[in-house]
Each structure stands twice: as C-alpha cells, then as structure tokens.
Scaffold this motif. Structure first.
Motif, PDB file in Angstrom:
ATOM      1  N   THR A  86       0.828  -1.200   0.000  1.00  0.00           N
ATOM      2  CA  THR A  86       0.000   0.000   0.000  1.00  0.00           C
ATOM      3  C   THR A  86       0.861   1.248   0.000  1.00  0.00           C
ATOM      4  O   THR A  86       2.013   1.241   0.451  1.00  0.00           O
ATOM      5  CB  THR A  86      -0.926   0.006   1.236  1.00  0.00           C
ATOM      6  OG1 THR A  86      -1.775   1.157   1.183  1.00  0.00           O
ATOM      7  CG2 THR A  86      -0.132   0.062   2.534  1.00  0.00           C
ATOM      8  N   LEU A  87       0.309   2.322  -0.513  1.00  0.00           N
ATOM      9  CA  LEU A  87       0.912   3.635  -0.372  1.00  0.00           C
ATOM     10  C   LEU A  87       0.552   4.203   0.990  1.00  0.00           C
ATOM     11  O   LEU A  87      -0.461   3.834   1.579  1.00  0.00           O
ATOM     12  CB  LEU A  87       0.410   4.572  -1.471  1.00  0.00           C
ATOM     13  CG  LEU A  87       0.786   4.204  -2.907  1.00  0.00           C
ATOM     14  CD1 LEU A  87      -0.030   5.045  -3.882  1.00  0.00           C
ATOM     15  CD2 LEU A  87       2.264   4.418  -3.146  1.00  0.00           C
ATOM     16  N   TYR A  88       1.365   5.092   1.505  1.00  0.00           N
ATOM     17  CA  TYR A  88       1.028   5.718   2.772  1.00  0.00           C
ATOM     18  C   TYR A  88       1.412   7.188   2.731  1.00  0.00           C
ATOM     19  O   TYR A  88       2.335   7.590   2.023  1.00  0.00           O
ATOM     20  CB  TYR A  88       1.708   5.015   3.953  1.00  0.00           C
ATOM     21  CG  TYR A  88       3.100   4.493   3.668  1.00  0.00           C
ATOM     22  CD1 TYR A  88       4.216   5.313   3.784  1.00  0.00           C
ATOM     23  CD2 TYR A  88       3.289   3.184   3.274  1.00  0.00           C
ATOM     24  CE1 TYR A  88       5.483   4.837   3.526  1.00  0.00           C
ATOM     25  CE2 TYR A  88       4.551   2.691   3.013  1.00  0.00           C
ATOM     26  CZ  TYR A  88       5.658   3.519   3.143  1.00  0.00           C
ATOM     27  OH  TYR A  88       6.907   3.045   2.870  1.00  0.00           O
ATOM     28  N   GLY A  89       0.687   7.984   3.496  1.00  0.00           N
ATOM     29  CA  GLY A  89       0.878   9.424   3.470  1.00  0.00           C
ATOM     30  C   GLY A  89       1.858   9.910   4.519  1.00  0.00           C
ATOM     31  O   GLY A  89       2.611   9.143   5.119  1.00  0.00           O
ATOM     32  N   ARG A  90       1.811  11.204   4.756  1.00  0.00           N
ATOM     33  CA  ARG A  90       2.784  11.837   5.661  1.00  0.00           C
ATOM     34  C   ARG A  90       2.452  11.592   7.129  1.00  0.00           C
ATOM     35  O   ARG A  90       3.338  11.299   7.928  1.00  0.00           O
ATOM     36  CB  ARG A  90       2.798  13.350   5.378  1.00  0.00           C
ATOM     37  CG  ARG A  90       3.751  14.147   6.251  1.00  0.00           C
ATOM     38  CD  ARG A  90       5.191  13.944   5.842  1.00  0.00           C
ATOM     39  NE  ARG A  90       6.091  14.772   6.633  1.00  0.00           N
ATOM     40  CZ  ARG A  90       6.582  14.421   7.821  1.00  0.00           C
ATOM     41  NH1 ARG A  90       6.246  13.283   8.353  1.00  0.00           N
ATOM     42  NH2 ARG A  90       7.407  15.206   8.472  1.00  0.00           N
ATOM     43  N   LYS A  91       1.175  11.712   7.496  1.00  0.00           N
ATOM     44  CA  LYS A  91       0.781  11.557   8.901  1.00  0.00           C
ATOM     45  C   LYS A  91      -0.013  10.268   9.061  1.00  0.00           C
ATOM     46  O   LYS A  91      -1.016  10.056   8.385  1.00  0.00           O
ATOM     47  CB  LYS A  91      -0.039  12.755   9.375  1.00  0.00           C
ATOM     48  CG  LYS A  91       0.731  14.067   9.405  1.00  0.00           C
ATOM     49  CD  LYS A  91      -0.072  15.170  10.083  1.00  0.00           C
ATOM     50  CE  LYS A  91      -0.257  14.882  11.561  1.00  0.00           C
ATOM     51  NZ  LYS A  91      -0.934  16.004  12.268  1.00  0.00           N
TER      52      LYS A  91
END
Length: 227
Positions: A86-91
């Motif tokens: 999966t992709l994941y964001g900053r927070k």
C-alpha cells in the motif's frame, strides 16, 4: 489462503502472507522492485514419501466493530504496510501498541512519516521479550514517534481519528492513513483439507492459536525437530 507443496516427502503448507510481492510502494509514490519477487520455489512434486504435514502459521487481522474501521481505502493492516502492498501518506496513526504495531510505526517513521501510536493498555510492546522491546522503544524515541496509552479507538473518518484517552474524547486530525495493528485471529482452513492426505498434520503458529512471534517460532522449531 494457503499453498501446499511437496518438500522431501513432507506436506508443507505455507500462508499466502509469505508469497512474494513484485514491488514496494514508498510514501513519495516511487516504486522499487522487491528482491523477494525474484525468488522461485523449487519443484518437489516428485517425492512420494510424505509422512508428515507441517502447517506454518496463518491468521487474519481483526477488524473490531468500530465505526469507519472497515474503510479499506483509508485503513490498512500492518502486514499490508510491512510487505509494501500500500501507499502511505505523511501523517499516520497506528492503532495497537503491541510488537507488530511498534514495528510498523518504526518502519513508517524511518520512511519519513509522522507517526502516532494509540494503545488501550497502560504500556506498549508488552508482548515482546526484553531485548527486542528495549530496541523498539529506543527507535520510538529516536524517530519521535508519539505514543498515547490508555487510549481507545472509537471512530474512524478520513482525515480524523476519534478516540478516548483516559476516558476523555480526543481527536487526531489531518491523518493520511490509519494502520490497524490491533491483533489477529487464527485462520486454519487447510487443516481440514489435509485430513485425508495420508500424512500426519501438525498445526503450529497462529494457525493453532494467536501468540507472539517467539512462541510461533518455537512451535515451528519443535515441529521441525520432530521430523
């Protein structure tokens, strides 16, 4: 879902979670090849000396009846993160402060994510032995991972995580992803399928009962020594 192979006369059952994935997805969107994707399992089908079946381990993440936790576009499991699915964001908020949750939090923090762990219990990583726990706690401090104990997840909505900390409402805002690391349930459909295979079937690891990794490894070790 599991796979069964013939291995030197033994029926070896492996969970799908061990299957290689062709790529890892970084937080910046870049994709790099996963070296495990190039591993090939040898062909052991010619052996007809099967005397035992060894079941590795298999379990499914628990999805508790918490509003919004079933939003699979926003909520990812620890295994999805750690295996690059999966992709994941900053927070990111990691729900669950056991060993798996802590390892996932450290993994994300190393990638540059701003990570918060929330845990219902008074302390985190209580399911690990002393040395790995000390190492994880050191990395949690090193990468400035925020830890909220006595904190119960109550609701999930995209961008905001709702919880109760010491019984008082608290919100974590502008969150890009929630990681569900709140435990697993045993998943063992293959044992029944192997019942009439003519082999002795030994169930070990999470397929037997959920427990920490060290006990799973010990069960597998003992099963292997008994061959």
């Amino acid at each position: 879902m599991q796979d069964a192979l013939r291995l030197n006369g033994f029926a070896v059952c492996t969970p799908a979670a061990m299957s290689p994935w062709p790529e890892r997805r970084r937080s910046n969107g870049a994709q790099t090849k996963n070296p495990a994707a190039h591993l090939e399992l040898p062909d052991f089908e010619r052996s007809g000396l099967c005397s035992d079946a060894r079941r590795a381990d298999c379990s499914n993440p628990m999805f508790l009846p918490i509003p919004g936790l079933n939003n699979r576009e926003y909520v990812k499991t620890a295994i999805e993160v750690l295996r690059g699915r999966t992709l994941y964001g900053r927070k990111v908020v990691v729900a669950g402060g056991g060993m798996t949750g802590a390892e996932t939090a450290v993994f994300l923090a190393v990638q540059g994510c701003d990570v918060t762990i929330i845990e219902m219990a008074p302390d985190i990583i209580t399911d690990a032995v002393a040395q790995p726990r000390a190492c994880l706690l050191e990395h949690i401090r090193k990468y400035n991972i925020k830890v909220h104990t006595h904190t119960k997840l109550t609701k999930v909505s995209e961008g905001t995580i709702y919880a109760e900390e010491y019984g008082e409402p608290v919100e974590f805002k502008h969150i890009d992803m929630l990681v569900n690391a709140m435990g697993v349930r045993s998943n063992n459909p293959l044992e029944a399928e192997l019942k009439d295979c003519g082999c002795k079937v030994v169930v070990v690891g999470d397929a037997s009962s959920t427990k920490n990794g060290y006990k799973n490894i010990r069960e597998g070790f003992n099963a292997g020594n008994a061959v």
